[in-house]
Structures are given as C-alpha cells and as structure tokens.
Design an enzyme around this catalytic site. Sequence first.
Site, short mmCIF file in Angstrom:
data_model
loop_
_atom_site.label_atom_id
_atom_site.label_comp_id
_atom_site.label_asym_id
_atom_site.label_seq_id
_atom_site.Cartn_x
_atom_site.Cartn_y
_atom_site.Cartn_z
N GLU A 104 118.52 -21.27 11.18
CA GLU A 104 119.61 -22.11 10.68
C GLU A 104 120.68 -22.34 11.74
O GLU A 104 121.25 -23.43 11.84
CB GLU A 104 120.25 -21.45 9.45
CG GLU A 104 119.29 -21.22 8.28
CD GLU A 104 118.48 -19.93 8.41
OE1 GLU A 104 118.68 -19.18 9.38
OE2 GLU A 104 117.64 -19.70 7.53
N HIS A 135 121.56 -14.80 -2.62
CA HIS A 135 121.18 -16.21 -2.50
C HIS A 135 122.06 -17.14 -3.33
O HIS A 135 121.82 -18.34 -3.36
CB HIS A 135 119.71 -16.38 -2.92
CG HIS A 135 118.74 -15.94 -1.86
ND1 HIS A 135 118.76 -14.66 -1.34
CD2 HIS A 135 117.75 -16.60 -1.19
CE1 HIS A 135 117.81 -14.56 -0.42
NE2 HIS A 135 117.19 -15.71 -0.31
N HIS A 180 135.53 -12.35 36.41
CA HIS A 180 135.18 -13.25 35.33
C HIS A 180 136.33 -14.17 34.91
O HIS A 180 136.16 -15.38 34.77
CB HIS A 180 134.71 -12.43 34.13
CG HIS A 180 134.07 -13.23 33.04
ND1 HIS A 180 134.81 -13.97 32.15
CD2 HIS A 180 132.78 -13.42 32.72
CE1 HIS A 180 133.97 -14.58 31.31
NE2 HIS A 180 132.75 -14.26 31.64
N HIS A 202 139.12 -19.18 33.66
CA HIS A 202 138.03 -18.34 34.15
C HIS A 202 137.55 -18.82 35.51
O HIS A 202 137.09 -19.95 35.65
CB HIS A 202 136.87 -18.36 33.15
CG HIS A 202 137.23 -17.71 31.85
ND1 HIS A 202 137.93 -18.36 30.87
CD2 HIS A 202 137.00 -16.47 31.38
CE1 HIS A 202 138.12 -17.54 29.84
NE2 HIS A 202 137.56 -16.40 30.12
#
Lengths: 662, 662
Positions: free
Chosen positions: A412, A474, A265, A30
């Site tokens: 998380e 869960h 890019h 890149h």
Amino acid sequence: MPLQTPLLAKAANQARGLAIDAVHACSSGHLGLPLGAAEIGAVLYGHALVHNPEHPRWLNRDRFVLSAGHGSMFLYAWLHLSGYDIPLDEVKKFRALHSITPGHPEFRETPGVEATTGPLGQGVGNAVGMAVAGQMAAARFNTPEHTVFDYHVVCLAGDGCMQEGVAMEAVAFAGHQKLDNLILIYDSNDVTLDAMAVKTQSENAAARFKAIGWDVQTIDGHDMAVFLKAFNKAKKATSGKPQLIIAKTQIARGIPEVAGTAKGHGEGGAKFADSARAGLGLPADQHFFVSDDVRAYFADHLKRLLRHYKKWEKTFEAWRTANPDKAALLDSAKNAPNASALLAKIPAFPADAKLATRAAGRDVLQPVAAELPLLIGGSADLYGSTLNLIAADKDFDPSNRGGRNIRFGIREHGMAAIANGIAYDGLFRPSVATFLVFADYSRPPMRLAALSDLPVVYIYTHDSIGVGEDGPTHQPVETVSALRVIPNMDVIRPADPEETAGAFAAALERTDGPTLLALTRQALPMLNDIPVQTRREGVLKGGYVAKQETAALTHILIATGSELQIALAAAKTLGAGVRVVSLPSFQRFDQQSPEYRESVLPASCRKRVAVEAGVPDLWYKYVGLEGKVVGIARFGLSAPGPVVFKELGITAEAVVAAAQSL
Amino acid sequence: MPLQTPLLAKAANQARGLAIDAVHACSSGHLGLPLGAAEIGAVLYGHALVHNPEHPRWLNRDRFVLSAGHGSMFLYAWLHLSGYDIPLDEVKKFRALHSITPGHPEFRETPGVEATTGPLGQGVGNAVGMAVAGQMAAARFNTPEHTVFDYHVVCLAGDGCMQEGVAMEAVAFAGHQKLDNLILIYDSNDVTLDAMAVKTQSENAAARFKAIGWDVQTIDGHDMAVFLKAFNKAKKATSGKPQLIIAKTQIARGIPEVAGTAKGHGEGGAKFADSARAGLGLPADQHFFVSDDVRAYFADHLKRLLRHYKKWEKTFEAWRTANPDKAALLDSAKNAPNASALLAKIPAFPADAKLATRAAGRDVLQPVAAELPLLIGGSADLYGSTLNLIAADKDFDPSNRGGRNIRFGIREHGMAAIANGIAYDGLFRPSVATFLVFADYSRPPMRLAALSDLPVVYIYTHDSIGVGEDGPTHQPVETVSALRVIPNMDVIRPADPEETAGAFAAALERTDGPTLLALTRQALPMLNDIPVQTRREGVLKGGYVAKQETAALTHILIATGSELQIALAAAKTLGAGVRVVSLPSFQRFDQQSPEYRESVLPASCRKRVAVEAGVPDLWYKYVGLEGKVVGIARFGLSAPGPVVFKELGITAEAVVAAAQSL
C-alpha cells in the site's frame, strides 16, 4: 562529446562551494549529499542527462528525482548551473521565506524539481511511478516510425531511503515489473544522520537487489569517468531489468574535518567553510562563486541540449501529423474533465438497486474510464474487494505496457508513492485502491500528494464497522476523520450509488489535489426520496439538504455515507420540522460561499445531531457545543456488520434519542 | 519423543475440519492458511513448541505470532487442541459478537494469542520485537548457574506479509541485530488474495534473506518430518543469525476445488465443505469433529509440556533465591510506575531555563530511566535530534544485549511494530522516537498499540511549524490532530519543561495504552507564572487553568504546547476577565469528571479562542460554533521558525483580534 573531466571536476567543486555558502548563510541544511555526490551531479547535469532547462516540463526529458531530499542544495546548485530559471540570488536565499529554494525540494516551487522529497524513501517510489508512466507513454504513443517517448528516470537515494520500507516495496515492484527505464543511484556513503551506517545496517545491497530482479553495478562515485561508464551501461542495458548503481562516496567530501563521518551529514561542516573553500580552489573573498569557464561550459552544454530537443521536436511534429488520434489523446492530458459531462455519461442506477457503494463505484468507473482513456487504476491485491478494475482493459505488465490496471501487490505504501510519481509526471491520471483502514499504510505519500497538489484518486473501500466480521483491525473508525484533517485532501464518503456517481465525478474533475473516496463494503439502499440530480450534484458541493423540513425548522440531522439512511429514518420519527443534511465532503462544503453554507446549516438552528459510524470529535465543527454526535468513540468489534452497528449504537433510535435530548 | 506422524497428520486434517466448519458456519473468514499450513501447525503445537497452555503467559514460553492474522482459525484450532482455555463452543462462535474467536486474532481476547494481527506485515515486526525482548531478558536475568530465559520466537507469515515494507524493515533490523532466537516461517504458497503471486512478485526470497544476514532453509511445508528437521536445525543454529524457513505449501489443501489457487484464500472453499470433510476423513454427520485419539494425544502432550514447565519452575525458584536483586527487577515489571513518585525524582528546571521541550525531555528522561530500569528506548536514526538517549546506558547490539538504547535505523514503521512486540511481551517498557511528522510512517502499529492497550511511549519531536527551514514536508500541521482521533491514544503536547516532566510521568504511569509526546524543536521559555506543581500535575489531568481570571470571566483562551505562551501573552493584552487554559491532552481531559471539566471550561463562557500551530478543525469540540480557532488550515513553509509563525498568523496579536471579534 567526450567527458570534460577537468572542467567538470572544477564544476563539482564549485557546486560544493554553492552548497557550503548556502548552508553557511542560513545556518541550516545538509551538506553531506551535495558534497559527497558532487561528481555524480557534474556527470549527470554536465553531460549525461537528456533534458531541457528552458522547458523544464518537456515531455521526453530524463526525469531526475532526488529521493534524499535533504540534500536539496545538490539540486539547486546543478539546476542553477544548468540554466534553469533559478537565479543565483535565489540560491543565496536558500531556506528563506518565499524563496524558490526551500529546505527540501518542493514540486511546483522550483523549475526542474520533479518531486517533493524529504520524507525518506518516497522519491524512490515516485521514480518507480515515473518509470511506469514512461513505459505507458511509450506503449501508447510511440509508433514504428516515430519514437516520442524514450526517456529514463534517474533517482538518487541514500542509505536512509534504502532502509525505508516504502522504497523496498517500490523496488520490489520495479523488479517484478521489469522497469528497465529506471536507473537508481545509491549514494552509498556508509553514514546516516546519527552514526556510521554500520550501526544500523549490514546487508549486502548488491545481492539484495539482484535477488529482486535488478541489474547491479558497484563503482567509485567520485570517479566521473567510471560513473559515466556505469550510467551509460545502465541506459543501454538490454536485460529488461531496472538498474542499480551503487556509488561508493565519501559524505561531505571537501570539508576534511567532517568528511566521511556522521558530522558531515548536516550543517555541522559549515563552520569550516573558509578552509573548505580554500581546499576546493574557491576564492576566499567571493562566496557563491562560479568561474567563467564553468559558466561557459554549461552555456555550451545547454546549446547541445537544445539541439537535441529541436531534433525531438521535429520528430514530435511529424508524429503529430502522422497520428492525429494519438496526438489528440496526448493533448487530452491537459484538459481537466468536467464533472457535469462525466455525470452525463454515467447511467442512473435502477431505483430498486441495493448495492454497496464499492459496487456502485465499479459501475461508475466503467463509463468514466471509457471517457478518460488516460485514467489508470491499481489495487493492492484487492481488486476482488475494491472492485475498481477497468473491465474493458488489461493488466499493466512487462508484456502489456498499455494495460490500465496495475497489480501493486500487498504494498500500500509503495502503491501510493508510485501513484504520486505517475501524477508528478502528469500524463496519466492515477487511481489506486485498498481497504480504507490501510490508508494508514499509505498515509505518508497521501500527505505528499496533498502538499504537492497531485490529483491522485484513492478508491478506499470497507469504510466503517460495516466491514463486520473482520473486526477492529479492519474496521476504520478514526480513519475518515484522520484523513479529513490533511490540508487539501478531499475526503468524500457517499451515501448511496447516485452519490457515488457524484463522488467519482468530483474526484476526477479535481486537478489541484487528491481525493479519497470512502466506499462501503455493505449494500446500501437507493435514497430515492432525494432526486438523482440532487444526490449527484450535492456531492460536488460537499453538502446539501437531503430532506427539507416541512414545518418550522426544529432540528438538523447531519450524516455521511451509510449513515444518511439512518438520519433519514430518524427524521421520519422526529417530525416535520427536521431537516436532514448529507455532508459527504467536509472540504468541499467548507469551500462553498457563506450564503450556501448558511442555506444548508442555518446558524439559527442549534439543535443539531450528527451521525457517523466513526469517532465523533471532528463533528463538533458542525454541531457545536449544543449539538450531539452519534458516533463511535472506541474501536470496532468482530461480528456481522448489522450486529456491530446495533451493538455500537449507530441506529435511528439513537439519533432520535439524541435529537430529543436537545 | 519421536514425531507421531500418522496421529499428527490426522490432527492436521481435523484442524482443517475445524477451520472449514467455523468458516462455513459464519460464511466468512479465510481458509487458505489454516488448511495450507495445517501440517506446520501440527508439528508446532503437537510437538515442537515449548509452551504451557495452562499458563499462557509463562515467562519462558516460545512465542508464536501468526502474522498472517486472517488465518486466525489456524490459531484457534491449534490453541483449542493444545488445551488453552478456548472451549469448542467458542470455536463454533468464530467471528460472532463477544466470542473469544474474533475474525482476526486480538491480544487479550484469547489465551495463547500473542499479538493482534491482520494488518499484514505487523506480526513480523512484533516477532522481531519479542526476539529483542528475549535477548534483553536473557542478558539481564540469566546467570552462569541458571538459565531462566531461552525461548524462541516463531512467526508464521505469508506472501502478503513478506511484500509489506514494515516486514522488510523489521527483517533487515533482525538480520543486522543477529537475533538468533527468531524463527520466521514463510508460508510460501504462491498465491495472494487477488491472484497467483506470480502476478505481483518474482523475487528470490532465499537470496534476499541471505543478503540481509539470515540463514535460510527451503522445504516442503506438508512433510512434517522435513519441517520438524528444519525447525530443529533453526533452533539449534550457531550462526548467530535469525532463521528463515521457506515452507512451500499448497493453499487451502484439503478442498481440491480451490486448493492451490487464489479462490482458496478466503471463504470461497466453504461451499465444498461436505466433500472436503469426506476427503479429509471426517465424519459427515459431525461438524467441529475431533477424534478421541487426537484428544488423547494432545492431553498426553500437555502433560509433557507441564513436566517441562515444572522443571523450569524449579530452576526459576532456585534462580530467585540465588538472585534476589534480579528477581526484584523482574517482579518490578508488574508494577505500574506512580506518576507522583516519578515526578518527585525529576528536579525542577531553573526558572530562567529556556529550552526546547525535546531538550527538557532529555533531562527528564535520565532520572526516570534510573528509576525504571526496564524502560528501554530507541530512535529512528535521530538520537541527535530526538534527544531521547538514555545517557547512562549503552546501545543494544549483538555484543551488548543489556543495552537500553536501540538504533532502529531509518525504519519508523518497523520501529513501532518492533516496539509493539516488546510491549506484547510485557517485560520491558518500550519508548521510541522520530520526528513527529513521520508519525505517519509508523501509524499502522501505533493504531494497533491503541487497539491492543499496549503502553508504548512515542517521543516524537519537531512538533510544529517551529521546525522552520526544513519546510512543509517536515512540519506537522495536521499530525497532532490526526493522532488525537485514534481511540485510546493519549497525545500530550507539553508547553514548557515542567509540563514536559508531567507529560513523561503521565506516559509512564499508563499501563492500558500508548502515549505520544509531541515535543518542540525550538526553545521555549519557562512559564513561571504558573506554579511548577500546577504545570506538572495539570498535565496528568489533560487540562487545567493556567491563568485564572481576576475579574468576571469574559473570555477563555485555550492552548497547547508552544502556543501556551502566546495565549498567556494575549491574555495580558485582553484584560482581567480572561482565563487561559492549558490543554496538553484532549484524551486525559475528556476522561475527567464533568465537574472538573466544568471548573476548567465553564459552559457559561462561550467566548473561547483556541490557539495551536496546527489545523483548527478538531478544536471546535472545545470552542463550539461561537468560538474561534487561531490555527493553520494549510501546510507550512520553509523559513526560520519564528518567521513561519508570524507568516502563518500564530501570534498573540491574532489571538487578541480573534477574542475581540467575539
């Protein structure tokens, strides 16, 4: 020294040339960031960063994280010019097998690379983690007389990183925690891989960051004096806030055919290498060109950096002498804890205890944390459930940087990325917690921890259908298996409190990769028929004979975690020829000698039944085509835990039936 | 009709009572939201939402998503009161086995539940997806004469949802896409599970949302008139922006002992049930109490809703008559595509083609998209790599709501959650794309798609070490296996362009769950020794004999994807007794009859070698303890793809050696 603008502008163009030549040579990579952020690189590595190329892991270096890891040639070019041990030949071998210049930066592979980056947004989380570590280190080790830690963490991120949720979680945490040693540079070039960024984003980034508690400056990223001024302002800010510099840049600047567009890019611009090189003032006949004056400048700059380092070293030595306890604590970071020594500090549980392995974890954690003062912990808003609070210590927050408990919020993904940052830094030992089913939320950084050999400990609880009423959203059924297949991830699912002690010791003695502890919500009985020592040390080996057959071996029952009690119960019904094997960690067991493994699972016995409250598929590795697995090939159910176990057939009767059918 | 405040206040307290009694009865669940948001529920279900409890899937209903799914009793209480088919007996069986009131809301289990929620933040993404579907439906089906789609999507989220990265990605996308049919209600009660929210957040939420293109109102969530005014303002807004209502509430209002604190979040307040019930004006001796006047009010309200529905139905019928083509298109949403019919539309590839399966996917997608006009696609800023652009169509954006290509930005997690929202809605068939290694980023909503039987198609490319130079961060080695263990997730890894055609047909004929297509970056040869039909239809069965042995069977080689060519090459060396099995989908194969499976993998032949450029562990399910797996039990390497294959031993020679060692 004032900023040497003309010389550094030349260096910037030569760094561009290195990137163009490297990408051209391997026809991949890149160009956008190395070219677009070349002036930023020149100011950072040629002037502003406080580091030591001869001692890349110097404790008080400024950390630089390239979150936009695809722009790896940015790092390799500037680290090479700065004098890190990255010879030009390695730059030439960009992306080649076994070079130290891989496609994306990889921690431990290349001096000066602080983090493995590439998966977008992760580096932002890592930088936040390093900033946490910096604050923690300063709080613990600095004294009124001696400042040994005052580094900054600098992170370069692009639009891609900024769109990622993990980065957003991490920056929200950083703003809340007032991590004022963190400088985030947003390489804002208005281009993403597919298209102009306007196709996918329209936010006011400055306003967004201000709303979450950051200071923000917006500047021209190609004006070196302006960038340096902003950088110094950020370093010296007294607002107590983390610092964002929005650097407006032109992607792929230096290759006019693609600059400022999505084509700039990737490697697309490399085909214009010759004209680009000419435009950058680089010789046509000499690739990977660095001029003598640029070399000389960086050699001088290195001397300045070394002088600074020597000064720090003097302070450090004086600090050591004056603070032997603190110095000993600092040194202890290098010592891997010994599992046996840790186990010796953990009292045996009462034989009549009946508690969840998460509760056992809480009890195990306290003496372990006392033994390992650099162990820190955190939870994603679930301390009340994950029970991993270090009870003798306080929260880490802006008013108490010495605290060892980090409240990550319901973040998380950010939590695990931040833990990686703490682990990359290396001084503190991070452990983090949430419900096991939410391992999916934190899986990308968990993978990177495994890839980068980071000893992060995941204390993930509520590990099966034993969760009960919360239901299938869960209840992890596939989660344990899905984590076991990550290379270098040690997944341990202990069967009772004593195995939990062994699991913590195993996790903390590890220095070469992460460990996940899968702990129950529901209470489990003590498995007193197995000696305490056997349960504890058996975990260290990954698997062991939990119940030896007392007649000629007919069947082997294999189990983990809360199902070991079921296997033991089934064995009683099945008779004297039945062996029960506890297999809390596939990874550890697979690493044992063939002799040991054969002693536990003799090849001659093919009547094998595995039982686990999870998907069965992975178990065929141990039971083969002749064996059976009592598992759950579906999602769970909302009902009380014991009801769900029965309804889904995870019972001793089912194990007995499976064994008898063989 | 004006807002019946006193009656609805009473209803709110009775809804509180239902939640308290339900949680008390099962000793688990969450009281905080059902109590804190009771006035919001009363206004929505008692007055403001346009829906039809007797026809829960009415096309033009307002969608309500409870992103904070732990507050499920909020939904059950209001759905029950509204007249959905949720008898009071089911409310009493909250969280019991096989009740329709599970711990967290589950799609398909309960009428009126629009999405499976609980994992935080997901519902926000789902709501954004439903808003996308609403915009798409309006653009396709409304006419100047007839408006058949003008519903709003209403989402209720708490602090936990708002901290999650997936929600942040989704709301950034919604702001950029100007989804003005979306109303997000932020139940802002300053409390999270562990502690007061101030411990983990300090952002200015209003400023943050304004910065990303939302209109924001902040109000008292207990003042019903104020909330209704805000809600109506949001519905009627002409700014073209999505609407955020920050409703300040007191968590667990109604149980003074815990209200406004973290203790109010879960079931802790249930022990104060008796005094709370008294305080709420509920009879002491009657649990699950609903007064006659509240029942009567909701019965009247239902009549109003049905009148509104009848009016719409008349418009709808007039629209049908006037627009038979549009009506036929709308009806086609109900028809599952037939795989054979789809395959008939996909031209065979030239026998000398050599292209990546991602490129084959591009070619397959075009005729399939022509056949299925309600199929829509998207990519996380990787259209140039994932190649899943529907070429005949345009982007979905604020100026073109009929576009079928969605640019999600670098937001993999948000993308998959939004795709779930589109799939929950059910009118459009969503497919989304990124690099396979980033499946980890989108894994939580992928799990929910599997759990909720949503037919989302994941076109995930760059599926192995064949990625090459980008290195281990970008090379999935464990990813395919980790996805295969998700129940109800069909993972298909086709071996050449014709198998890719079969894979797309398989994915699109599925209506009861998600399918992941793992496609290569690198070019693959056509496997012309296998008839085209066999390759295509073999995929539908999950596995098939790719090369029949021509002598007595000695060995079976099993492979998927880019390694099938390796197995075929090895077979040539190994001799006539060798069979090669292509096994692109474990899930599909496992669902075949025992006879079919035996015909492909006869139990009598145990000399089996599997080859796959990924972790070996899961393969023992097919090769057993006597077989061997040629796989990769480590992370990858940065180097050209073919070099990495050789270096990591994924070669025909290795397969031959493994087979000969048996």
